[in-house]
Scaffold this motif. Structure first.
Motif, PDB file in Angstrom:
ATOM      1  N   SER A   1       0.624   1.791  -5.835  1.00 25.91           N
ATOM      2  CA  SER A   1      -0.879   2.846  -5.094  1.00 25.91           C
ATOM      3  C   SER A   1      -0.338   4.265  -6.721  1.00 25.91           C
ATOM      4  O   SER A   1      -1.211   3.863  -7.512  1.00 25.91           O
ATOM      5  CB  SER A   1      -0.653   3.555  -4.046  1.00 25.91           C
ATOM      6  OG  SER A   1      -1.534   4.936  -5.044  1.00 25.91           O
ATOM      7  N   SER A   2       1.058   4.683  -7.453  1.00 28.62           N
ATOM      8  CA  SER A   2       0.943   4.935  -8.443  1.00 28.62           C
ATOM      9  C   SER A   2       1.024   3.996  -9.253  1.00 28.62           C
ATOM     10  O   SER A   2       0.826   4.643 -10.974  1.00 28.62           O
ATOM     11  CB  SER A   2       2.577   5.552  -7.978  1.00 28.62           C
ATOM     12  OG  SER A   2       3.294   4.583  -8.613  1.00 28.62           O
ATOM     13  N   ILE A   3       1.481   2.672  -9.334  1.00 23.32           N
ATOM     14  CA  ILE A   3       1.368   1.518 -10.518  1.00 23.32           C
ATOM     15  C   ILE A   3       0.375   1.544 -10.504  1.00 23.32           C
ATOM     16  O   ILE A   3      -0.142   1.390 -11.887  1.00 23.32           O
ATOM     17  CB  ILE A   3       2.368   0.693 -10.137  1.00 23.32           C
ATOM     18  CG1 ILE A   3       4.054   1.214 -10.276  1.00 23.32           C
ATOM     19  CG2 ILE A   3       2.118   0.283 -11.040  1.00 23.32           C
ATOM     20  CD1 ILE A   3       4.617   0.390  -9.252  1.00 23.32           C
TER      21      ILE A   3
ATOM     22  N   ILE B   1      -6.088   0.093  -3.557  1.00 20.47           N
ATOM     23  CA  ILE B   1      -5.932   0.737  -2.251  1.00 20.47           C
ATOM     24  C   ILE B   1      -3.979  -0.892  -1.793  1.00 20.47           C
ATOM     25  O   ILE B   1      -3.198   0.166  -1.467  1.00 20.47           O
ATOM     26  CB  ILE B   1      -5.940   1.361  -1.105  1.00 20.47           C
ATOM     27  CG1 ILE B   1      -7.016   2.424  -1.379  1.00 20.47           C
ATOM     28  CG2 ILE B   1      -5.488   0.744   0.021  1.00 20.47           C
ATOM     29  CD1 ILE B   1      -8.126   2.712  -0.120  1.00 20.47           C
ATOM     30  N   ASN B   2      -5.126  -1.288  -2.223  1.00 17.86           N
ATOM     31  CA  ASN B   2      -3.806  -2.886  -1.668  1.00 17.86           C
ATOM     32  C   ASN B   2      -3.787  -3.811  -2.883  1.00 17.86           C
ATOM     33  O   ASN B   2      -2.691  -4.866  -2.842  1.00 17.86           O
ATOM     34  CB  ASN B   2      -4.598  -3.078  -0.310  1.00 17.86           C
ATOM     35  CG  ASN B   2      -3.968  -4.334  -0.024  1.00 17.86           C
ATOM     36  OD1 ASN B   2      -2.784  -3.961   0.536  1.00 17.86           O
ATOM     37  ND2 ASN B   2      -4.676  -5.382   0.989  1.00 17.86           N
ATOM     38  N   GLY B   3      -4.443  -3.271  -4.141  1.00 17.82           N
ATOM     39  CA  GLY B   3      -3.772  -4.624  -5.236  1.00 17.82           C
ATOM     40  C   GLY B   3      -4.353  -5.936  -4.805  1.00 17.82           C
ATOM     41  O   GLY B   3      -4.079  -6.693  -5.615  1.00 17.82           O
TER      42      GLY B   3
ATOM     43  N   ALA C   1       0.476  -1.245   0.123  1.00 16.68           N
ATOM     44  CA  ALA C   1      -0.098   0.487  -0.146  1.00 16.68           C
ATOM     45  C   ALA C   1       0.526   1.181   0.183  1.00 16.68           C
ATOM     46  O   ALA C   1       0.348   2.545   0.454  1.00 16.68           O
ATOM     47  CB  ALA C   1      -0.888   0.020   1.263  1.00 16.68           C
ATOM     48  N   ASP C   2       2.184   0.926  -0.419  1.00 17.65           N
ATOM     49  CA  ASP C   2       2.773   2.219  -0.702  1.00 17.65           C
ATOM     50  C   ASP C   2       2.450   2.974  -1.826  1.00 17.65           C
ATOM     51  O   ASP C   2       1.681   3.023  -3.013  1.00 17.65           O
ATOM     52  CB  ASP C   2       4.245   2.027  -0.469  1.00 17.65           C
ATOM     53  CG  ASP C   2       5.153   1.395  -1.418  1.00 17.65           C
ATOM     54  OD1 ASP C   2       4.630   1.321  -2.232  1.00 17.65           O
ATOM     55  OD2 ASP C   2       6.295   0.877  -1.079  1.00 17.65           O
TER      56      ASP C   2
ATOM     57  N   THR D   1      -2.433  17.880 -12.186  1.00 18.19           N
ATOM     58  CA  THR D   1      -1.205  17.555 -10.836  1.00 18.19           C
ATOM     59  C   THR D   1      -1.339  16.923 -10.448  1.00 18.19           C
ATOM     60  O   THR D   1      -0.327  16.388  -9.783  1.00 18.19           O
ATOM     61  CB  THR D   1      -0.324  19.045 -10.327  1.00 18.19           C
ATOM     62  OG1 THR D   1      -1.936  20.273  -9.688  1.00 18.19           O
ATOM     63  CG2 THR D   1      -0.163  20.122 -11.474  1.00 18.19           C
ATOM     64  N   ALA D   2      -2.297  17.118  -9.212  1.00 16.89           N
ATOM     65  CA  ALA D   2      -3.104  15.989  -8.317  1.00 16.89           C
ATOM     66  C   ALA D   2      -2.568  14.754  -8.931  1.00 16.89           C
ATOM     67  O   ALA D   2      -2.472  13.802  -8.455  1.00 16.89           O
ATOM     68  CB  ALA D   2      -4.404  16.227  -7.863  1.00 16.89           C
ATOM     69  N   ILE D   3      -2.849  14.505 -10.401  1.00 20.31           N
ATOM     70  CA  ILE D   3      -3.152  12.747 -10.726  1.00 20.31           C
ATOM     71  C   ILE D   3      -2.251  12.716 -11.198  1.00 20.31           C
ATOM     72  O   ILE D   3      -0.698  11.299 -11.193  1.00 20.31           O
ATOM     73  CB  ILE D   3      -3.859  12.864 -12.169  1.00 20.31           C
ATOM     74  CG1 ILE D   3      -5.733  12.987 -11.726  1.00 20.31           C
ATOM     75  CG2 ILE D   3      -3.868  11.662 -12.789  1.00 20.31           C
ATOM     76  CD1 ILE D   3      -5.994  12.218 -11.336  1.00 20.31           C
ATOM     77  N   ALA D   4      -1.414  13.602 -11.675  1.00 20.58           N
ATOM     78  CA  ALA D   4       0.630  13.906 -12.063  1.00 20.58           C
ATOM     79  C   ALA D   4       1.525  13.370 -11.063  1.00 20.58           C
ATOM     80  O   ALA D   4       1.734  12.447 -10.684  1.00 20.58           O
ATOM     81  CB  ALA D   4       0.699  14.528 -12.800  1.00 20.58           C
ATOM     82  N   ASN D   5       0.868  14.104 -10.105  1.00 25.01           N
ATOM     83  CA  ASN D   5       1.663  13.307  -8.373  1.00 25.01           C
ATOM     84  C   ASN D   5       1.268  12.132  -7.624  1.00 25.01           C
ATOM     85  O   ASN D   5       2.619  11.347  -7.176  1.00 25.01           O
ATOM     86  CB  ASN D   5       1.638  14.953  -6.887  1.00 25.01           C
ATOM     87  CG  ASN D   5       1.573  16.178  -7.418  1.00 25.01           C
ATOM     88  OD1 ASN D   5       2.875  16.483  -7.980  1.00 25.01           O
ATOM     89  ND2 ASN D   5       1.546  16.888  -6.851  1.00 25.01           N
ATOM     90  N   ALA D   6       0.211  11.678  -8.002  1.00 22.90           N
ATOM     91  CA  ALA D   6      -0.531  10.994  -7.571  1.00 22.90           C
ATOM     92  C   ALA D   6       0.677   9.421  -8.390  1.00 22.90           C
ATOM     93  O   ALA D   6       1.234   8.035  -7.989  1.00 22.90           O
ATOM     94  CB  ALA D   6      -1.377  10.520  -7.284  1.00 22.90           C
ATOM     95  N   GLU D   7       0.571   9.321 -10.022  1.00 23.40           N
ATOM     96  CA  GLU D   7       1.355   8.856 -10.512  1.00 23.40           C
ATOM     97  C   GLU D   7       2.860   8.618 -10.112  1.00 23.40           C
ATOM     98  O   GLU D   7       3.907   7.670 -11.063  1.00 23.40           O
ATOM     99  CB  GLU D   7       0.941   9.140 -11.636  1.00 23.40           C
ATOM    100  CG  GLU D   7      -0.254   8.911 -12.307  1.00 23.40           C
ATOM    101  CD  GLU D   7      -1.276   8.687 -13.689  1.00 23.40           C
ATOM    102  OE1 GLU D   7       0.484   9.303 -14.546  1.00 23.40           O
ATOM    103  OE2 GLU D   7      -2.055   8.671 -13.894  1.00 23.40           O
ATOM    104  N   GLN D   8       3.019  10.119  -9.969  1.00 23.50           N
ATOM    105  CA  GLN D   8       4.561   9.649  -9.783  1.00 23.50           C
ATOM    106  C   GLN D   8       4.686   9.039  -8.332  1.00 23.50           C
ATOM    107  O   GLN D   8       6.277   9.405  -8.207  1.00 23.50           O
ATOM    108  CB  GLN D   8       5.570  10.934  -9.818  1.00 23.50           C
ATOM    109  CG  GLN D   8       5.250  11.280 -11.045  1.00 23.50           C
ATOM    110  CD  GLN D   8       5.527  13.008 -11.558  1.00 23.50           C
ATOM    111  OE1 GLN D   8       5.641  13.730 -10.411  1.00 23.50           O
ATOM    112  NE2 GLN D   8       5.289  13.084 -12.443  1.00 23.50           N
ATOM    113  N   GLY D   9       4.280   8.850  -7.678  1.00 20.89           N
ATOM    114  CA  GLY D   9       4.789   8.681  -5.892  1.00 20.89           C
ATOM    115  C   GLY D   9       4.183   8.998  -5.145  1.00 20.89           C
ATOM    116  O   GLY D   9       5.581   9.568  -3.951  1.00 20.89           O
ATOM    117  N   ARG D  10       4.214  10.753  -5.582  1.00 17.16           N
ATOM    118  CA  ARG D  10       4.524  11.652  -4.544  1.00 17.16           C
ATOM    119  C   ARG D  10       3.443  11.864  -3.915  1.00 17.16           C
ATOM    120  O   ARG D  10       3.621  13.143  -2.224  1.00 17.16           O
ATOM    121  CB  ARG D  10       4.529  12.765  -4.897  1.00 17.16           C
ATOM    122  CG  ARG D  10       5.858  13.546  -5.877  1.00 17.16           C
ATOM    123  CD  ARG D  10       6.169  14.277  -6.366  1.00 17.16           C
ATOM    124  NE  ARG D  10       6.924  14.751  -7.764  1.00 17.16           N
ATOM    125  CZ  ARG D  10       7.001  15.572  -8.495  1.00 17.16           C
ATOM    126  NH1 ARG D  10       5.704  15.663  -9.128  1.00 17.16           N
ATOM    127  NH2 ARG D  10       7.779  15.042  -9.446  1.00 17.16           N
ATOM    128  N   ALA D  11       1.798  10.824  -3.656  1.00 17.74           N
ATOM    129  CA  ALA D  11       0.551  11.500  -3.135  1.00 17.74           C
ATOM    130  C   ALA D  11       0.156  10.277  -3.495  1.00 17.74           C
ATOM    131  O   ALA D  11       0.544   9.557  -4.185  1.00 17.74           O
ATOM    132  CB  ALA D  11      -0.021  12.605  -3.680  1.00 17.74           C
TER     133      ALA D  11
END
Length: 126
Positions: free
Chosen positions: A38-40, A97-99, A33-34, A65-75
């Protein structure tokens, strides 16, 4: 038949339907769940529904930008984005969340795992 294209690599949902359980767990990073996992899963979900970052942001009520940040693992992806993916595309919170994927409808799994296979080969990276 739909095909997910990324550069020179393509994977059909039919191919994904024949993946074994352990391989699917590996691709989905089940139990992880890290931010990276999550980004992947978010990139796979977006690819599976055929949306750009901007389109998913609009649909989920957030900025690109929120989507980009989540996809880059920043959020982590926001609640509204997760709810949108579930309500409109049947991609549920357990997967995001958990795969966890066994509860997903077969056609949804096929599209997600075709996208995850492409992502696992690094074909989406510039």
């Amino acid at each position: 038949m739909s095909i997910i294209w990324k550069r020179s690599l393509f994977v059909t949902p039919e191919y994904a339907a024949n993946m074994d359980y352990d391989y699917k767990c590996s691709l989905a990073k089940t139990g992880d769940a890290d931010h990276e996992a999550s980004s992947i899963r978010l990139r796979a979900a977006r690819s599976a529904i055929g949306f750009s970052q901007e389109q998913l942001g609009v649909a989920g009520g957030v900025k690109k930008t929120a989507i980009a940040n989540a996809e880059q693992g920043r959020a982590f992806p926001g609640r509204d984005v997760l709810i949108y993916l579930y309500r409109e595309h049947r991609i549920d919170l357990n997967f995001m969340i958990n795969g966890d994927f066994v509860q997903l409808p077969g056609d949804v799994q096929d599209r997600l795992f075709a996208a995850l296979e492409v992502l696992s080969n690094g074909a989406d990276r510039k």
